[in-house]
Design a protein around this motif. Structure first.
Motif, PDB file in Angstrom:
ATOM      1  N   TYR A  32       0.861  -1.182   0.000  1.00 25.74           N
ATOM      2  CA  TYR A  32       0.000   0.000   0.000  1.00 25.74           C
ATOM      3  C   TYR A  32       0.900   1.235   0.000  1.00 25.74           C
ATOM      4  N   TYR A  70      -5.047   2.748  -0.045  1.00 20.80           N
ATOM      5  CA  TYR A  70      -5.264   1.315  -0.198  1.00 20.80           C
ATOM      6  C   TYR A  70      -5.832   1.007  -1.581  1.00 20.80           C
ATOM      7  N   SER A  78     -10.792  -0.754  -0.751  1.00 21.98           N
ATOM      8  CA  SER A  78     -10.625  -1.974   0.047  1.00 21.98           C
ATOM      9  C   SER A  78      -9.828  -1.648   1.303  1.00 21.98           C
ATOM     10  N   LEU A  79     -10.143  -2.336   2.384  1.00 21.14           N
ATOM     11  CA  LEU A  79      -9.538  -2.060   3.693  1.00 21.14           C
ATOM     12  C   LEU A  79      -8.853  -3.317   4.226  1.00 21.14           C
ATOM     13  N   PRO A  80      -7.880  -3.165   5.157  1.00 17.82           N
ATOM     14  CA  PRO A  80      -7.144  -4.328   5.666  1.00 17.82           C
ATOM     15  C   PRO A  80      -8.074  -5.369   6.285  1.00 17.82           C
ATOM     16  N   GLN A 123      -3.194 -10.889   6.220  1.00 16.43           N
ATOM     17  CA  GLN A 123      -2.849  -9.918   5.192  1.00 16.43           C
ATOM     18  C   GLN A 123      -3.939  -9.880   4.140  1.00 16.43           C
ATOM     19  N   TYR A 125      -6.681  -7.210   1.559  1.00 20.50           N
ATOM     20  CA  TYR A 125      -7.630  -6.112   1.647  1.00 20.50           C
ATOM     21  C   TYR A 125      -8.970  -6.580   1.088  1.00 20.50           C
ATOM     22  N   THR A 127     -13.262  -5.409   0.235  1.00 22.20           N
ATOM     23  CA  THR A 127     -14.263  -4.352   0.085  1.00 22.20           C
ATOM     24  C   THR A 127     -15.500  -4.699   0.901  1.00 22.20           C
ATOM     25  N   LEU A 230      -7.647   0.519  10.788  1.00 20.34           N
ATOM     26  CA  LEU A 230      -7.478   0.579   9.346  1.00 20.34           C
ATOM     27  C   LEU A 230      -6.086   1.040   8.945  1.00 20.34           C
ATOM     28  N   LYS A 290      -2.024  -2.478  11.399  1.00 23.37           N
ATOM     29  CA  LYS A 290      -3.313  -2.367  10.717  1.00 23.37           C
ATOM     30  C   LYS A 290      -3.971  -3.744  10.628  1.00 23.37           C
ATOM     31  N   GLY A 291      -5.300  -3.752  10.707  1.00 22.64           N
ATOM     32  CA  GLY A 291      -6.048  -4.998  10.718  1.00 22.64           C
ATOM     33  C   GLY A 291      -6.363  -5.498  12.118  1.00 22.64           C
TER      34      GLY A 291
END
Length: 520
Positions: A32, A70, A78-80, A123, A125, A127, A230, A290-291
């Motif tokens: 990213y 991202y 899309s997000l982690p 790991q 990403y 939506t 995030l 993140k995540g």
């Protein structure tokens, strides 16, 4: 009142964004664009034009926040993937490029099946509707040159991981005032260079400011609060020390709540950022990765404080893109992720750049258009070659599994056989000429007779028995000479008859291997 500037970033060239700026042999790349990269880009253009007070407010005190960018999938951000999502070991995390509905969300009151071993999703990403982003990456090996002799400098071989060209990412910048937004937008839009090796073939990106999408609102808390990180978050406890397990009043002044350590899933990392002004590293940052998912029980919080969590984030150094969280996402109330909406969608409506039909056609413009066409053709040739190469690797894996061939044995055509085919194409560009040289039953390079562990490998692919020569012919049936040359360059570079060659190709070309459990 804060105003938010949204943008899309498209990679024109491959770009190198490393996890660490240290001079190590193999640089681990990010998948990213970090907020600190955009902060540095804007600061490099505005810093000298502003007063000391203005630069402090824009780039240092955390009021102006540069988010990480991202991947965009199906025109959605899309997000982690949350660290609380787990899948049974042996199952795939994705099905047809979408999240597996059999994933379990273990941030809830979830009871593990004692007969199932679960694997954490660490790991990727996703939506709002479950589409999983595929970030294309690669690896390049380079060497430094001796400035005195012009030859290769001894002991200076190093590798870079890079993000491939023609990929789109989305991010945002929180501005304190409309004037700040206007100033940042002026220098942000356009073509820039990011990351390492910007002076060579890497780094060009195109940034376009877009209309504000619908942003998720904070959901009310009912004695329980779920924070989905995030981005990386740098948090301090009540006495000012770095912590990986903050209480709610450490994140929002006046709120109260206890961290539920049994239902929270916290992953950690550390970063030491290089300060170009001081020519040295800043203090090490202890970060919640993140995540990560933070679950708080016994929560007492007002609606205003919930809004602050959503808009301002948590922790320190938010100007670098740290501290971005989502409050009580929709998936936080689901045990099995079977619904279509996992969280409030963040739609990215942007239009690709259109060429002007009234442009004056000059010799220079004609040359530029030819070069662009050649570049796009080269990219398409590589894509088709990688697709055929991946198919050949999968065929060999299926043949190994069917014939019970151990990984320690050579299995399939050797590198010398692929080089013979490459030599044929080097001297013959006419398909009528070179194809018979490959598949002639008596004298062709790919003949199956007497080559039971090479071209004559046979196995059942579920529809009947096939041989490797026939599969190779099927993979290249519609390929042009240019695409074939790209394919043979890969086949000559990686010896896929050896297990180590298959693994090396999978890593460097970013081609996922088919696990033995999924081979019929």
């Amino acid at each position: 009142m804060k105003t938010r500037l949204f943008y899309t970033l498209t990679t024109i060239d491959p770009i190198i964004v490393s996890q660490s700026s240290a001079s190590t042999n193999n640089h681990q790349g990010l998948d990213y664009i970090p907020g600190s990269a955009l902060l540095g880009l804007v600061a490099s253009r505005l810093y000298s034009e502003l007063t000391e007070t203005q630069t402090w407010e824009l780039f240092h005190n955390g009021e102006v926040q540069f988010s990480s960018a991202y991947p965009v999938v199906e025109q959605q951000l899309s997000l982690p993937i949350p660290a609380s999502w787990h899948v049974a070991k042996g199952e795939a995390m994705t099905v047809n490029d979408r999240i597996n509905p059999m994933l379990q969300n273990q941030a809830l009151d979830f009871t593990r099946d004692e007969n199932i071993q679960y694997k954490q999703c660490r790991q990727g990403y996703v939506t709002a509707n479950g589409a999983v982003a595929v970030v294309k990456q690669g690896v390049v090996t380079k060497t430094a040159l001796d400035r005195h002799t012009g030859s290769v400098k001894e002991g200076s071989l190093f590798s870079y991981s890079f993000l491939d060209a023609q990929q789109t990412f989305m991010g945002w910048i929180d501005c304190v005032s409309a004037d700040d937004k206007s100033a940042i937008e002026t220098v942000l839009a356009g073509t820039h260079r990011l990351g390492r090796s910007r002076g060579s073939e890497f780094g060009r990106v195109s940034i376009e400011c877009i209309d504000a999408p619908q942003w998720p609102t904070a959901q009310p808390a009912q004695n329980r609060l779920v924070l989905w990180c995030l981005s990386d978050c740098q948090c301090l406890n009540s006495i000012g020390l770095p912590t990986y397990s903050p209480q709610l009043n450490d994140l929002v002044t006046g709120a109260s709540g206890n961290l539920n350590t049994s239902q929270s899933f916290i992953r950690t990392t550390t970063v030491s950022r290089f300060n170009q002004k001081r020519q040295g590293f800043d203090s090490e940052q202890a970060l919640i990765a993140k995540g990560s998912v933070l679950v708080f029980d016994g929560v007492t919080i007002t609606d205003e404080q919930l809004v602050l969590l959503t808009t301002n984030g948590i922790g320190l150094n938010r100007q670098q893109g740290l501290g971005w969280v989502m409050v009580n996402p929709a998936w936080a109330s689901q045990e099995s992720l079977t619904t279509d909406v996992l969280f409030s969608p963040i739609k990215c409506q942007y239009a690709p750049e259109q060429k002007s039909s009234t442009a004056v056609q000059t010799p220079l413009m004609a040359w530029v258009e030819r070069q662009q066409h050649l570049q796009h053709s080269a990219i398409n040739n590589v894509k088709k070659a990688k697709l055929a190469f991946s198919g050949l690797m999968s065929d060999l894996q299926a043949a190994r599994a069917y014939n019970h061939i151990a990984d320690s044995y050579e299995f399939g055509p050797s590198s010398s056989q692929w080089r013979r085919i490459a030599d044929v194409l080097r001297h013959n560009s006419d398909e009528v000429t070179w194809k018979p040289a490959l598949f002639d039953s008596k004298h062709g390079i790919c003949k199956t007779d007497g080559d039971d562990f090479g071209w004559g490998i046979t196995w059942d692919n579920g529809q009947g028995f096939v041989d490797f020569a026939g599969q190779f012919n099927a993979h290249i049936a519609l390929m042009t000479v240019s695409e074939m040359r790209e394919l043979l360059e890969m086949l000559c570079r990686y010896d896929i008859s050896q297990s180590y060659g298959v693994k090396q190709a999978s890593i460097e070309l970013n081609i996922p291997l088919v696990s033995k459990e999924h081979i019929a």
